[in-house]
Design a protein around this motif. Structure first.
Motif, PDB file in Angstrom:
ATOM      1  N   GLN A   1      11.920 -56.624  18.611  1.00  0.00           N
ATOM      2  CA  GLN A   1      11.430 -58.139  18.930  1.00  0.00           C
ATOM      3  C   GLN A   1      10.112 -58.228  19.674  1.00  0.00           C
ATOM      4  O   GLN A   1      10.079 -57.743  20.729  1.00  0.00           O
ATOM      5  N   GLY A   2       9.047 -58.650  18.918  1.00  0.00           N
ATOM      6  CA  GLY A   2       7.939 -58.858  19.686  1.00  0.00           C
ATOM      7  C   GLY A   2       7.087 -57.953  20.182  1.00  0.00           C
ATOM      8  O   GLY A   2       6.116 -57.958  20.973  1.00  0.00           O
ATOM      9  N   LYS A   3       7.283 -56.557  19.644  1.00  0.00           N
ATOM     10  CA  LYS A   3       6.862 -55.388  19.975  1.00  0.00           C
ATOM     11  C   LYS A   3       5.758 -54.750  19.076  1.00  0.00           C
ATOM     12  O   LYS A   3       5.911 -55.159  18.025  1.00  0.00           O
ATOM     13  N   PHE A   4       4.813 -53.966  19.605  1.00  0.00           N
ATOM     14  CA  PHE A   4       3.819 -53.396  18.942  1.00  0.00           C
ATOM     15  C   PHE A   4       4.054 -51.803  18.561  1.00  0.00           C
ATOM     16  O   PHE A   4       4.523 -51.351  19.672  1.00  0.00           O
ATOM     17  N   PHE A   5       3.956 -51.369  17.481  1.00  0.00           N
ATOM     18  CA  PHE A   5       4.294 -49.752  17.268  1.00  0.00           C
ATOM     19  C   PHE A   5       3.415 -49.309  16.555  1.00  0.00           C
ATOM     20  O   PHE A   5       2.407 -49.995  15.804  1.00  0.00           O
ATOM     21  N   LYS A   6       3.217 -47.765  16.784  1.00  0.00           N
ATOM     22  CA  LYS A   6       2.119 -47.024  15.691  1.00  0.00           C
ATOM     23  C   LYS A   6       3.041 -46.225  14.856  1.00  0.00           C
ATOM     24  O   LYS A   6       4.016 -45.927  15.463  1.00  0.00           O
ATOM     25  N   VAL A   7       2.520 -46.020  13.609  1.00  0.00           N
ATOM     26  CA  VAL A   7       3.187 -45.024  12.941  1.00  0.00           C
ATOM     27  C   VAL A   7       3.092 -43.488  13.207  1.00  0.00           C
ATOM     28  O   VAL A   7       1.859 -43.202  13.302  1.00  0.00           O
ATOM     29  N   VAL A   8       4.045 -42.772  13.445  1.00  0.00           N
ATOM     30  CA  VAL A   8       3.716 -41.444  13.831  1.00  0.00           C
ATOM     31  C   VAL A   8       4.003 -40.417  12.510  1.00  0.00           C
ATOM     32  O   VAL A   8       3.510 -39.234  12.582  1.00  0.00           O
ATOM     33  N   SER A   9       4.964 -40.997  11.803  1.00  0.00           N
ATOM     34  CA  SER A   9       5.346 -40.224  10.605  1.00  0.00           C
ATOM     35  C   SER A   9       5.787 -40.923   9.418  1.00  0.00           C
ATOM     36  O   SER A   9       6.499 -42.090   9.582  1.00  0.00           O
ATOM     37  N   GLY A  10       5.484 -40.431   8.349  1.00  0.00           N
ATOM     38  CA  GLY A  10       5.862 -41.325   7.050  1.00  0.00           C
ATOM     39  C   GLY A  10       6.137 -40.477   6.050  1.00  0.00           C
ATOM     40  O   GLY A  10       5.365 -39.335   5.705  1.00  0.00           O
ATOM     41  N   ILE A  11       6.957 -40.954   5.022  1.00  0.00           N
ATOM     42  CA  ILE A  11       7.427 -40.313   3.756  1.00  0.00           C
ATOM     43  C   ILE A  11       7.758 -41.252   3.002  1.00  0.00           C
ATOM     44  O   ILE A  11       8.709 -42.337   2.988  1.00  0.00           O
ATOM     45  N   VAL A  12       7.328 -40.900   1.657  1.00  0.00           N
ATOM     46  CA  VAL A  12       7.670 -42.078   0.518  1.00  0.00           C
ATOM     47  C   VAL A  12       8.807 -41.517  -0.225  1.00  0.00           C
ATOM     48  O   VAL A  12       8.604 -40.264  -0.720  1.00  0.00           O
TER      49      VAL A  12
ATOM     50  N   ASN B   1      -1.723 -48.015  10.355  1.00  0.00           N
ATOM     51  CA  ASN B   1      -0.561 -47.638  11.072  1.00  0.00           C
ATOM     52  C   ASN B   1      -0.236 -48.454  12.251  1.00  0.00           C
ATOM     53  O   ASN B   1       0.756 -47.955  12.903  1.00  0.00           O
ATOM     54  N   ASN B   2      -0.486 -49.605  12.454  1.00  0.00           N
ATOM     55  CA  ASN B   2      -0.019 -50.416  13.636  1.00  0.00           C
ATOM     56  C   ASN B   2       0.762 -51.603  13.227  1.00  0.00           C
ATOM     57  O   ASN B   2       0.337 -52.093  12.241  1.00  0.00           O
ATOM     58  N   LEU B   3       2.106 -51.747  13.614  1.00  0.00           N
ATOM     59  CA  LEU B   3       2.717 -52.782  13.349  1.00  0.00           C
ATOM     60  C   LEU B   3       3.005 -53.670  14.374  1.00  0.00           C
ATOM     61  O   LEU B   3       3.200 -53.153  15.430  1.00  0.00           O
ATOM     62  N   HIS B   4       3.440 -55.006  14.017  1.00  0.00           N
ATOM     63  CA  HIS B   4       3.946 -55.881  15.039  1.00  0.00           C
ATOM     64  C   HIS B   4       5.244 -56.589  14.539  1.00  0.00           C
ATOM     65  O   HIS B   4       5.065 -57.078  13.587  1.00  0.00           O
ATOM     66  N   PHE B   5       6.277 -56.432  14.967  1.00  0.00           N
ATOM     67  CA  PHE B   5       7.556 -57.445  14.708  1.00  0.00           C
ATOM     68  C   PHE B   5       7.557 -58.553  15.489  1.00  0.00           C
ATOM     69  O   PHE B   5       7.288 -58.637  16.793  1.00  0.00           O
ATOM     70  N   SER B   6       7.459 -59.624  14.692  1.00  0.00           N
ATOM     71  CA  SER B   6       7.416 -60.824  15.420  1.00  0.00           C
ATOM     72  C   SER B   6       8.272 -61.151  16.386  1.00  0.00           C
ATOM     73  O   SER B   6       9.435 -60.845  16.562  1.00  0.00           O
ATOM     74  N   ASN B   7       8.062 -62.342  17.200  1.00  0.00           N
ATOM     75  CA  ASN B   7       8.961 -62.921  18.549  1.00  0.00           C
ATOM     76  C   ASN B   7      10.104 -63.345  17.663  1.00  0.00           C
ATOM     77  O   ASN B   7      11.222 -63.671  18.534  1.00  0.00           O
ATOM     78  N   ALA B   8       9.963 -63.679  16.467  1.00  0.00           N
ATOM     79  CA  ALA B   8      11.065 -64.395  15.800  1.00  0.00           C
ATOM     80  C   ALA B   8      12.422 -63.505  15.397  1.00  0.00           C
ATOM     81  O   ALA B   8      13.555 -63.898  15.286  1.00  0.00           O
ATOM     82  N   PHE B   9      12.173 -62.199  15.718  1.00  0.00           N
ATOM     83  CA  PHE B   9      13.205 -61.336  15.419  1.00  0.00           C
ATOM     84  C   PHE B   9      14.158 -61.724  16.283  1.00  0.00           C
ATOM     85  O   PHE B   9      14.016 -61.560  17.617  1.00  0.00           O
ATOM     86  N   PRO B  10      15.421 -61.656  15.779  1.00  0.00           N
ATOM     87  CA  PRO B  10      16.702 -61.955  16.896  1.00  0.00           C
ATOM     88  C   PRO B  10      17.015 -60.827  17.951  1.00  0.00           C
ATOM     89  O   PRO B  10      16.692 -59.788  17.585  1.00  0.00           O
ATOM     90  N   GLY B  11      17.490 -61.216  18.804  1.00  0.00           N
ATOM     91  CA  GLY B  11      18.071 -60.300  19.944  1.00  0.00           C
ATOM     92  C   GLY B  11      18.732 -59.188  19.643  1.00  0.00           C
ATOM     93  O   GLY B  11      18.964 -58.093  20.300  1.00  0.00           O
ATOM     94  N   THR B  12      19.462 -59.094  18.467  1.00  0.00           N
ATOM     95  CA  THR B  12      20.211 -58.030  17.923  1.00  0.00           C
ATOM     96  C   THR B  12      19.236 -56.689  17.436  1.00  0.00           C
ATOM     97  O   THR B  12      19.674 -55.784  17.366  1.00  0.00           O
ATOM     98  N   HIS B  13      18.035 -57.228  17.525  1.00  0.00           N
ATOM     99  CA  HIS B  13      16.740 -56.110  17.075  1.00  0.00           C
ATOM    100  C   HIS B  13      15.732 -55.993  18.318  1.00  0.00           C
ATOM    101  O   HIS B  13      14.547 -56.159  18.194  1.00  0.00           O
TER     102      HIS B  13
END
Lengths: 112, 206
Positions: free
Chosen positions: B43-54, B27-39
């Motif tokens: 960009q460069g942040k850590f997240f946990k998944v709080v909800s998911g559905i397939v 459930n833990n994700l990190h978007f790399s620092n290479a994501f552009p500033g439009t995101h």
């Protein structure tokens, strides 16, 4: 396996309408020609392709998948082995060289 | 004395074991620092998944042999709209293919192939008989019962484009792509010990 029967006609008769995300596999073909003459039966696969890089305005295609000639007063059955590899993408139809109400065409099929 | 040798059974990891989900799942994700500033939200942040559905989805295309068709996965005008519409959401998209005489080559964005070989001329080229199958993924590479191709997408990201290419010698082929869109809602957290790194596509080109 589902089956559908039509009779020989010079107007193509629908055997199967293939669902969008499937292909139709013809598993058996039984042709019972009780008419007084030899009959030629063709199984057609009819569909309109999607737009692709090579074809900007696709048109309806009719691909002949099976061609069978049946003598008069004869029952001919094509089995799974003989129909190996026959797969249809669109609407599957049977068309004959003449109208014959006593010539019955029965297709057995599955979707994949 | 009695001895019976039993062959070791392989452990099969299914796609359900590999996708992300709220705890106790991955459930833990990190978007790399290479994501552009439009995101910036990612960009460069850590997240946990709080909800998911397939969500399952399929698309089919009937194409002549030796031809191709590009499928845009984004929410753009010509896209098939598999992307999230909100920041703070990510879609983990599993792509699989039904059997057939075709395959796919991923691009991001349109016209820019994802992976090539190092020598400068070795890039996917549908007009070149020796190069048309560079990075060509076949149905057996990502079958419907166990998809192995995973794409990540966030709001307004550049479009993933899948080039569906039919083999020569086929009159027509129906290419069916099945998608499992794992919709994930995220909450920002401090750096955890274990996380999945999501790289920006440019980082995959080297």
């Amino acid at each position: 396996m589902a089956t559908k029967k039509v009779t020989a006609s010079t107007t193509a008769a629908t055997l199967v309408t293939t669902p969008k995300h499937k292909k139709t596999v013809i598993k058996s073909l039984q042709i019972d020609n009780q008419s007084a003459a030899l009959r030629v039966i063709r199984i057609q696969d009819i569909f309109t392709p999607d737009v692709s890089n090579g074809v900007a305005s696709p048109t309806e295609q009719t691909i002949e998948r099976v061609y069978v000639s049946i003598p008069a007063n004869t029952l001919r059955v094509l089995t799974k082995d003989e129909l190996e590899g026959v797969m249809c993408l669109g609407t599957v139809k049977a068309i004959a060289d003449a109208i014959a109400a006593t010539c019955a065409i029965t297709a057995g099929y599955d979707f994949e | 004395m009695f001895e019976q040798t039993v062959e070791a059974q392989p452990i099969t990891v299914n796609w359900k074991d590999r996708i992300h989900a709220p705890a106790p799942g991955r459930n833990n994700l990190h978007f790399s620092n290479a994501f552009p500033g439009t995101h910036k939200w990612a960009q460069g942040k850590f997240f946990k998944v709080v909800s998911g559905i397939v969500v399952d989805y399929a698309r089919s295309y009937t194409i002549p042999g030796s031809d191709y068709k590009d499928i845009d996965l984004s929410n753009g005008t010509s896209g098939i709209k598999l992307y999230p519409e909100n920041e703070g959401h990510v879609h983990e998209i599993l792509v699989s293919m039904k059997k057939g005489d075709y395959g796919i080559i991923p691009y991001i964005p349109s016209g820019k192939y994802l992976a090539t070989l190092p020598e400068s001329t070795m890039t996917p080229d549908p007009s070149d008989a020796t190069k048309k199958y560079i990075n060509f993924k076949k149905p057996e590479d990502s079958p419907v019962d166990n998809p192995t191709i995973r794409l990540w997408a966030i709001k307004d990201m550049q479009p993933w484009v899948l080039r569906i290419m039919t083999l020569e010698g086929t009159d027509y082929e129906k290419a069916t792509l099945e998608f499992k869109i794992n919709r994930l809602k995220l909450e920002e957290i401090k750096r955890p010990d274990v996380f999945t790194e999501i790289q920006w596509h440019e980082e995959l080109r080297w």
